[in-house]
Scaffold this active site. Structure first.
Site, mmCIF file in Angstrom:
data_model
loop_
_atom_site.group_PDB
_atom_site.id
_atom_site.type_symbol
_atom_site.label_atom_id
_atom_site.label_comp_id
_atom_site.label_asym_id
_atom_site.label_seq_id
_atom_site.Cartn_x
_atom_site.Cartn_y
_atom_site.Cartn_z
ATOM 1 N N ARG A 100 0.848 -1.183 0.000
ATOM 2 C CA ARG A 100 0.000 0.000 0.000
ATOM 3 C C ARG A 100 0.892 1.245 0.000
ATOM 4 N NH1 ARG A 100 -3.071 2.955 4.876
ATOM 5 N NH2 ARG A 100 -4.080 4.499 3.550
ATOM 6 N N HIS A 145 -3.168 10.928 0.763
ATOM 7 C CA HIS A 145 -2.659 10.720 2.118
ATOM 8 C C HIS A 145 -2.134 12.060 2.651
ATOM 9 C CE1 HIS A 145 -1.331 7.276 4.895
ATOM 10 N NE2 HIS A 145 -1.009 8.375 5.545
ATOM 11 N N GLU A 190 -7.808 8.413 6.500
ATOM 12 C CA GLU A 190 -8.119 8.982 7.825
ATOM 13 C C GLU A 190 -8.709 10.391 7.763
ATOM 14 O OE1 GLU A 190 -4.529 8.629 10.132
ATOM 15 O OE2 GLU A 190 -4.840 6.484 10.469
ATOM 16 N N ASN A 329 -7.812 1.636 9.817
ATOM 17 C CA ASN A 329 -6.542 1.880 10.494
ATOM 18 C C ASN A 329 -6.781 1.800 11.992
ATOM 19 O OD1 ASN A 329 -5.461 2.380 8.008
ATOM 20 N ND2 ASN A 329 -4.866 4.506 8.412
ATOM 21 N N TYR A 331 -4.561 1.511 15.842
ATOM 22 C CA TYR A 331 -3.310 1.437 16.589
ATOM 23 C C TYR A 331 -3.504 1.211 18.085
ATOM 24 C CZ TYR A 331 -0.864 3.253 12.474
ATOM 25 O OH TYR A 331 -0.348 3.422 11.212
ATOM 26 N N GLU A 396 -3.730 -0.271 8.242
ATOM 27 C CA GLU A 396 -2.578 0.160 9.043
ATOM 28 C C GLU A 396 -2.713 -0.408 10.442
ATOM 29 O OE1 GLU A 396 -1.659 4.385 9.298
ATOM 30 O OE2 GLU A 396 -2.132 4.656 7.175
#
Ligand SMILES: *[C@@H]1O[C@H](CO)[C@@H](O)[C@H](O)[C@H]1NC(C)=O
Ligand SMILES: *[C@@H]1O[C@H](CO)[C@@H](O)[C@H](O)[C@H]1NC(C)=O
Length: 499
Positions: A100, A145, A190, A329, A331, A396
């Site tokens: 990606r 992005h 995002e 995504n 985290y 991600e």
């Protein structure tokens, strides 16, 4: 069949079933895609060469080095503009299924408009794609992005509704030029984080417009996403047969007290649902809780109308269903609790939820990133439940440190999150199609500069050659990809706390 061979056959079935049950929860399902990711501004460098135009991140880092932890910028970064073949060799060595990466809008369209198409930029991405395909790696393109043209930002950027047209015209050029060899596209990475650059002065373009700007930004992003999706649908899908999704950041949330379950739902809607609900829900439009809270609080703050803009019924229908998959995504997680509105406080972005961190959660080098693997399983479940089991592509997931190539903390993080994801697949029946480790390389980590590192591969930013050195985690991931298992022999000790 003799009774002996029948017995033998029966035993082998029993053995196979036992084997599957004993091992399956650590193996990836058939057809599951494993890859890694980067983004243009964070790795490419070559910020002003061979016809590239200026992006908001070029301008922001040049004007505000004091707002970057180590006063650095992405002028050279990993120099992937020149070293993309080396990057592909690393990917090949890992045998990833896909890579990606994002396309830099101003490398392709230096003015922001398609009046000038920079052939050098087109060639760069065509060469990268050809190199990937020659090595059996599927290119997975992010159209945007965060690095839109500075010139268009001067005309309002995401606060100007014409941005919907501007980015659509750019997307059409990418589909036309690169689409014939690309099967997977995501539109905007995002969106909520993009709008932080409108709301605050901490990241590019730093418009500092507070919540009114933030809501306007998201409104235009959702329209832009849908428009790009429909352009692909009507002009390209028949020939190119690809898929288009969006990438949404959805952190986990755990109740601070047993009474705070409503806060878990509320924060999911405010952070993830703000973007996802208009696209993936049955009804479309913003979540009811956001509409209600912002209307009430805008009124209390004396505004004539809600600060949350309204979609016409036509736009609601146009945005609804405008994705082939849910790019996720993820985290980290937060502790959440319900709090009352404080009399006299300006809370027009009121969610009614306070977010904190459980101090017992293991740390990383980024203060926002604590290690909470169950959060990934939770958000995958919430997405599946809320939006009727869309295909989820984890786009991600990664760990921040400040060091070294013997990164056992990263291995431990990646393994624990992959394990949580596999639980969501096998135990909860969620429809997850891919996993992406962020990131291939140590790179320019926005306001954290080069200090905070996410790479599977170390990059020496003091060496003009930007020498790449595989970390332990890259070799671990390589084994995972080869065996299609997160094997227990690679189980590391608990995540090491970084002070
Ligand atoms: C949870 O709510 C109940 C009922 O409102 C209340 O009695 C209790 O004290 C609350 N517990 C906590 C930990 O806030
Ligand atoms: C950079 O690479 C070149 C070519 O491989 C080599 O000759 C040179 O010594 C390297 N420079 C540094 C500082 O490592």
């Amino acid at each position: 069949m003799t009774s002996y061979s029948f017995l033998r056959a029966a035993f082998s079935v029993i053995f196979a079933v036992t084997y599957v049950f004993a091992n399956d929860t650590l193996s990836f399902p058939q057809g599951f895609l494993l890859g890694t990711a980067t983004s243009a501004y964070q790795i490419e460098g070559g910020w002003n060469i061979n016809g590239k135009g200026e992006s908001v991140w070029d301008r922001w880092t040049h004007d505000n080095p004091n707002l970057i932890l180590d006063h650095s910028n992405g002028d050279v970064a990993c120099d992937s503009y020149h070293k993309y073949k080396e990057d592909v060799q690393l990917l090949k060595d890992m045998e990833v299924d896909f890579y990606r990466f994002s396309v830099s809008w101003t490398r392709i369209l230096p003015t922001g408009y398609p009046n000038v198409i920079n052939q050098d930029g087109i060639n760069y991405y065509k060469n990268l794609i050809n190199e990937l395909l020659a090595n059996n790696i599927e290119p997975f393109i992010t159209l945007y992005h965060w690095d839109h043209p500075e010139y268009l930002d001067k005309m309002g950027g995401w606060t100007n509704s014409l941005m919907v047209e501007w980015i659509s015209n750019y997307a059409r050029v990418v589909f036309k030029e690169l689409g014939p060899k690309v099967k997977y596209f995501t539109t905007i990475n995002e969106p909520a984080d993009v709008c932080q650059g409108v709301a605050t002065d901490k990241v590019a373009p730093g418009k500092n417009l507070g919540s009114p700007g933030k809501y306007l930004c998201m409104h235009n992003i959702l329209k832009a996403h849908a428009k790009i999706y429909h352009i692909y649908q009507t002009e390209f899908r028949k020939q190119q047969k690809g898929q288009v999704g969006i990438v949404i950041s959805c952190p986990g949330a755990f109740p601070k007290t047993p009474n705070d379950t409503a806060a878990v739902d509320a924060i999911f809607q405010f952070v993830c649902g703000w973007v996802a609900h208009p696209i993936f829900s049955k009804t479309g439009d913003y979540p009811e809780i956001i509409k209600a809270h912002i209307a009430d609080n805008s009124k209390l703050d004396g505004y004539p109308a809600s600060l949350l803009p309204t979609f016409s019924p036509k736009w609601v229908q146009y945005i609804k269903g405008s994705a082939d998959f849910f790019g996720l995504n993820h985290y980290t997680s937060k502790l959440v609790e319900t709090v009352p509105r404080v009399e006299g406080e300006r809370w027009y972005d009121y969610s009614g939820v306070k977010q904190t961190i459980d101090p017992s959660w293991p740390k990383s080098a980024a203060d926002w990133l604590r290690v909470v693997p169950d959060g990934l399983r939770q958000v995958i479940n919430l997405i599946s439940k809320q939006y009727d089991r869309p295909p989820i592509f984890v786009m991600e997931n990664g760990f921040a440190d400040e060091c070294c190539t013997s990164d056992s903390s990263r291995i431990s993080y990646l393994r624990s999150y992959m394990k949580a994801m596999l639980s969501a697949i096998y135990e909860d029946g969620c429809n997850v199609k891919s996993y992406t480790a962020w990131s291939l390389l140590d790179n320019f980590e926005w306001a954290d500069g080069y200090k905070v590192r996410f790479g599977l591969v170390n990059v020496d930013f003091t060496n003009p050659n930007r020498t790449r050195t595989p970390k332990l985690s890259m070799n671990w991931y390589k084994t995972v990809i080869k065996t299609r298992r997160i094997d227990s022999i690679f189980e590391s000790p608990d995540v090491v706390n970084i002070p």
